[in-house]
Enzyme design. Structure first.
Site, PDB file in Angstrom:
ATOM      1  N   HIS A 225      40.345  39.258  47.091  1.00  0.00           N
ATOM      2  CA  HIS A 225      40.840  40.598  47.382  1.00  0.00           C
ATOM      3  C   HIS A 225      42.187  40.768  46.705  1.00  0.00           C
ATOM      4  O   HIS A 225      42.980  39.836  46.663  1.00  0.00           O
ATOM      5  CB  HIS A 225      40.992  40.800  48.900  1.00  0.00           C
ATOM      6  CG  HIS A 225      41.073  42.234  49.276  1.00  0.00           C
ATOM      7  ND1 HIS A 225      42.247  42.929  49.242  1.00  0.00           N
ATOM      8  CD2 HIS A 225      40.110  43.103  49.657  1.00  0.00           C
ATOM      9  CE1 HIS A 225      42.009  44.178  49.598  1.00  0.00           C
ATOM     10  NE2 HIS A 225      40.720  44.313  49.860  1.00  0.00           N
TER      11      HIS A 225
ATOM     12  N   ASP B 220      33.233  42.965  52.513  1.00  0.00           N
ATOM     13  CA  ASP B 220      31.879  43.187  52.014  1.00  0.00           C
ATOM     14  C   ASP B 220      30.967  41.984  52.163  1.00  0.00           C
ATOM     15  O   ASP B 220      29.761  42.093  52.014  1.00  0.00           O
ATOM     16  CB  ASP B 220      31.931  43.573  50.522  1.00  0.00           C
ATOM     17  CG  ASP B 220      32.445  44.977  50.350  1.00  0.00           C
ATOM     18  OD1 ASP B 220      32.110  45.812  51.193  1.00  0.00           O
ATOM     19  OD2 ASP B 220      33.189  45.222  49.389  1.00  0.00           O
TER      20      ASP B 220
HETATM   21  N1  ACO Z   1      34.764  34.354  42.238  1.00  0.00           N
HETATM   22  C1  ACO Z   1      35.324  33.444  41.391  1.00  0.00           C
HETATM   23  N2  ACO Z   1      36.593  33.506  40.916  1.00  0.00           N
HETATM   24  C2  ACO Z   1      37.337  34.547  41.312  1.00  0.00           C
HETATM   25  C3  ACO Z   1      36.837  35.540  42.178  1.00  0.00           C
HETATM   26  C4  ACO Z   1      35.506  35.432  42.647  1.00  0.00           C
HETATM   27  N3  ACO Z   1      34.978  36.338  43.469  1.00  0.00           N
HETATM   28  N4  ACO Z   1      37.797  36.472  42.402  1.00  0.00           N
HETATM   29  C5  ACO Z   1      38.861  36.070  41.692  1.00  0.00           C
HETATM   30  N5  ACO Z   1      38.588  34.900  41.043  1.00  0.00           N
HETATM   31  C6  ACO Z   1      39.521  34.107  40.229  1.00  0.00           C
HETATM   32  C7  ACO Z   1      39.757  34.734  38.860  1.00  0.00           C
HETATM   33  O1  ACO Z   1      38.854  34.276  37.901  1.00  0.00           O
HETATM   34  C8  ACO Z   1      41.184  34.314  38.588  1.00  0.00           C
HETATM   35  O2  ACO Z   1      41.166  32.974  38.194  1.00  0.00           O
HETATM   36  P1  ACO Z   1      42.267  32.417  37.123  1.00  0.00           P
HETATM   37  O3  ACO Z   1      43.592  32.579  37.800  1.00  0.00           O
HETATM   38  O4  ACO Z   1      41.861  31.010  36.892  1.00  0.00           O
HETATM   39  O5  ACO Z   1      42.123  33.287  35.903  1.00  0.00           O
HETATM   40  C9  ACO Z   1      41.859  34.372  39.962  1.00  0.00           C
HETATM   41  O6  ACO Z   1      40.779  34.118  40.900  1.00  0.00           O
HETATM   42  C10 ACO Z   1      42.524  35.693  40.275  1.00  0.00           C
HETATM   43  O7  ACO Z   1      41.546  36.723  40.107  1.00  0.00           O
HETATM   44  P2  ACO Z   1      41.881  38.216  39.699  1.00  0.00           P
HETATM   45  O8  ACO Z   1      40.635  38.860  39.166  1.00  0.00           O
HETATM   46  O9  ACO Z   1      43.106  38.236  38.832  1.00  0.00           O
HETATM   47  O10 ACO Z   1      42.263  38.827  41.112  1.00  0.00           O
HETATM   48  P3  ACO Z   1      42.389  40.352  41.412  1.00  0.00           P
HETATM   49  O11 ACO Z   1      43.314  40.477  42.563  1.00  0.00           O
HETATM   50  O12 ACO Z   1      42.688  41.114  40.171  1.00  0.00           O
HETATM   51  O13 ACO Z   1      40.876  40.744  41.822  1.00  0.00           O
HETATM   52  C11 ACO Z   1      38.922  41.183  43.038  1.00  0.00           C
HETATM   53  C12 ACO Z   1      40.443  40.963  43.109  1.00  0.00           C
HETATM   54  C13 ACO Z   1      38.564  42.262  42.024  1.00  0.00           C
HETATM   55  C14 ACO Z   1      38.439  41.642  44.422  1.00  0.00           C
HETATM   56  C15 ACO Z   1      38.248  39.844  42.624  1.00  0.00           C
HETATM   57  O14 ACO Z   1      38.580  38.835  43.552  1.00  0.00           O
HETATM   58  C16 ACO Z   1      36.716  39.980  42.510  1.00  0.00           C
HETATM   59  O15 ACO Z   1      36.226  40.333  41.438  1.00  0.00           O
HETATM   60  N6  ACO Z   1      35.956  39.672  43.621  1.00  0.00           N
HETATM   61  C17 ACO Z   1      34.528  39.842  43.622  1.00  0.00           C
HETATM   62  C18 ACO Z   1      34.151  41.299  43.832  1.00  0.00           C
HETATM   63  C19 ACO Z   1      34.388  41.780  45.253  1.00  0.00           C
HETATM   64  O16 ACO Z   1      34.032  41.130  46.230  1.00  0.00           O
HETATM   65  N7  ACO Z   1      34.972  42.995  45.374  1.00  0.00           N
HETATM   66  C20 ACO Z   1      35.220  43.641  46.667  1.00  0.00           C
HETATM   67  C21 ACO Z   1      36.675  43.736  46.958  1.00  0.00           C
HETATM   68  S1  ACO Z   1      36.922  44.331  48.596  1.00  0.00           S
HETATM   69  C22 ACO Z   1      36.685  45.966  48.483  1.00  0.00           C
HETATM   70  O17 ACO Z   1      36.805  46.590  47.481  1.00  0.00           O
HETATM   71  C23 ACO Z   1      36.278  46.635  49.701  1.00  0.00           C
END
Ligand code: ACO
Length: 429
Positions: free
Chosen positions: A307, A364
């Site tokens: 998140h 979610d």
């Molecule tokens: N699975 C694996 N790795 C992940 C995930 C995941 N679900 N989420 C983040 N990471 C990793 C990234 O690859 C990154 O790794 P790195 O530092 O080695 O490059 C690190 O964790 C940080 O990730 P970011 O994408 O920079 O985090 P951000 O805060 O921008 O993204 C987000 C948050 C979009 C929710 C992300 O965690 C994601 O894509 N999750 C899956 C989709 C999801 O569940 N979305 C619902 C969000 S809740 C809502 O909207 C109600």
């Protein structure tokens, strides 16, 4: 409730030999924000923050989140207390009016929603003209966008307070029927009219299924409470951005609804179930998918994990997890993907890749399992999210209206070609 205090504190910014003093604004919980609004004028610099990861776009008194401590409060009330004691309509009132309603206020509010429970009949014709297999988010987006056509005076919802409230009641009142229409259109079933004797959530279930199960209604009510607002997320920020052009409420909500559709936001609940199903069909090897999520060469991510704001736990996920077991028990459902979800959560939490990046289940991760138990088809999940988030979007739009904020217009750092002369066609390689 406290408004933003007059800035007492400043920070110094040094650019070259010049020093600039920037005011610091302080929120109700002493959160600090450096006010850079005059930076361009005074220094010629913009700030750069791709994805607005560290940019406060507004002050707001609706919702407070502390992502580190896992706190979510609406108008000061913790989400856990609202989930335990409040109804969805009561939370709607709270978001829109700042205070919890008295019994009379709540019954007046609920009556307004009942008075507006029947959408214009033309919406059915619009839905009927879309292919039955159209994505439900396309369907709901289409009919939300159509509403100003049926209520032309709503274009003045920005200017006129009576029209504003009528438009709010219309949208909140119509939404359960509109969601039910989308469901029934896709199932090829006849539309069902609202029953004025039923409450908001019961009526929704009646229009969906033609019957109401009290336990299902209670669980759904809580699920909607948990989704009601989440401060400046992608869809709410979109509602505010669109609304800042003084566009009508329906159009601003249609914009937010589109933003919700994406799999990184409200579309995630659909993706979670699809992922869990895929893991099940692939033999249920959760470790394989954990490894895929960790592999930077593999685009796979664990949907429902991570998140932008919550970095220890999502307080809504805690409540939902509890409700998941309760609902499945009450409905006597044994869902094999629940075991996969629990296994995945356990293994991911124990894995340093996820713990070091503060990746935990978000709202979610379990909501999809409940929706499925309630008989809601997977492609409808994001529409259900929109039903829950609607009061929050409206409260954000209304607050923007009342604060008199300027039109939203971010800046950029241009990285393209500098000026060059037009190349005639024959000279292009
Ligand atoms: N699975 C694996 N790795 C992940 C995930 C995941 N679900 N989420 C983040 N990471 C990793 C990234 O690859 C990154 O790794 P790195 O530092 O080695 O490059 C690190 O964790 C940080 O990730 P970011 O994408 O920079 O985090 P951000 O805060 O921008 O993204 C987000 C948050 C979009 C929710 C992300 O965690 C994601 O894509 N999750 C899956 C989709 C999801 O569940 N979305 C619902 C969000 S809740 C809502 O909207 C109600």
């Amino acid at each position: 409730m406290s408004d933003v205090a007059e800035p007492q504190e400043t920070v110094e910014l040094k650019i070259g030999e010049e020093s600039y003093s920037l005011p610091v604004i302080t929120g109700s919980y002493q959160e600090k924000g450096i006010d850079i609004s005059k930076l361009l004028k005074t220094t010629g610099h913009v700030t750069f923050d791709e994805g607005f990861k560290n940019t406060g776009s507004t002050t707001s008194s609706i919702t407070f989140i502390d992502g580190i401590k896992g706190i979510l409060e609406h108008r000061g009330y913790p989400i856990e207390q609202l989930a335990d004691h409040s109804s969805f309509t009561e939370v709607m009132f709270l978001l829109l009016n700042t205070e919890l309603p008295s019994a009379t206020e709540l019954s007046h509010f609920e009556q307004k929603l009942k008075d507006n429970a029947t959408p214009p009949v033309g919406l059915r014709a619009i839905l009927d003209s879309l292919p039955r297999e159209a994505h439900p988010m396309s369907m709901i987006g289409t009919i939300i966008s159509a509403l100003p056509g049926f209520y032309p005076e709503s274009v003045d919802s920005w200017k006129n307070e009576d029209i504003r409230w009528n438009t709010i009641y219309r949208l909140l009142g119509h939404m359960p029927a509109m969601v039910a229409y989308v469901y029934r259109r896709r199932q090829g079933l006849a539309y069902i009219d609202p029953d004025p004797s039923l409450g908001y959530v019961e009526n929704f279930l009646h229009m969906m299924y033609g019957e109401v199960n009290a336990e299902v209604a209670e669980a759904l009510d809580t699920l909607l409470v948990l989704h009601a607002d989440h401060e400046q997320n992608c869809s709410a920020a979109t509602v505010r951005m669109a609304g800042s052009s003084h566009v009508n409420l329906f159009a601003a909500i249609a914009a937010g609804n589109s933003a919700l559709w994406g799999p990184l936001h409200g579309g995630a609940n659909q993706k979670v179930i699809e992922m869990l199903e895929a893991i099940r069909e692939d033999g249920g090897d959760t470790q394989k998918y954990i490894d895929k999520a960790k592999d930077k060469e593999d685009p796979f991510r664990l949907m429902g994990f991570g998140h932008r704001v919550y970095k220890n736990f999502d307080p809504r996920a805690k409540v939902i997890k509890m409700y998941t077991d309760k609902v499945l028990d009450a409905l006597n459902i044994d869902d094999p993907v629940l075991d996969i979800a629990k296994g995945l959560e356990k293994e991911a939490i124990a894995d340093p890749y996820f713990s070091s990046r503060k990746l935990f289940p978000n709202v979610d991760f379990y909501s999809g399992i409940i929706y499925r138990a309630l008989g809601i088809p997977v492609p409808m999940f994001t529409v259900m999210f929109a039903l829950g988030r609607l009061p929050g979007w409206i409260a954000q739009w209304k607050e923007l209206r009342e604060s008199g904020q300027a039109i939203g217009r971010p800046r950029q750092i241009y990285t393209g070609y500098t000026k060059r002369d037009y190349t005639p066609m024959e000279d292009r390689s």
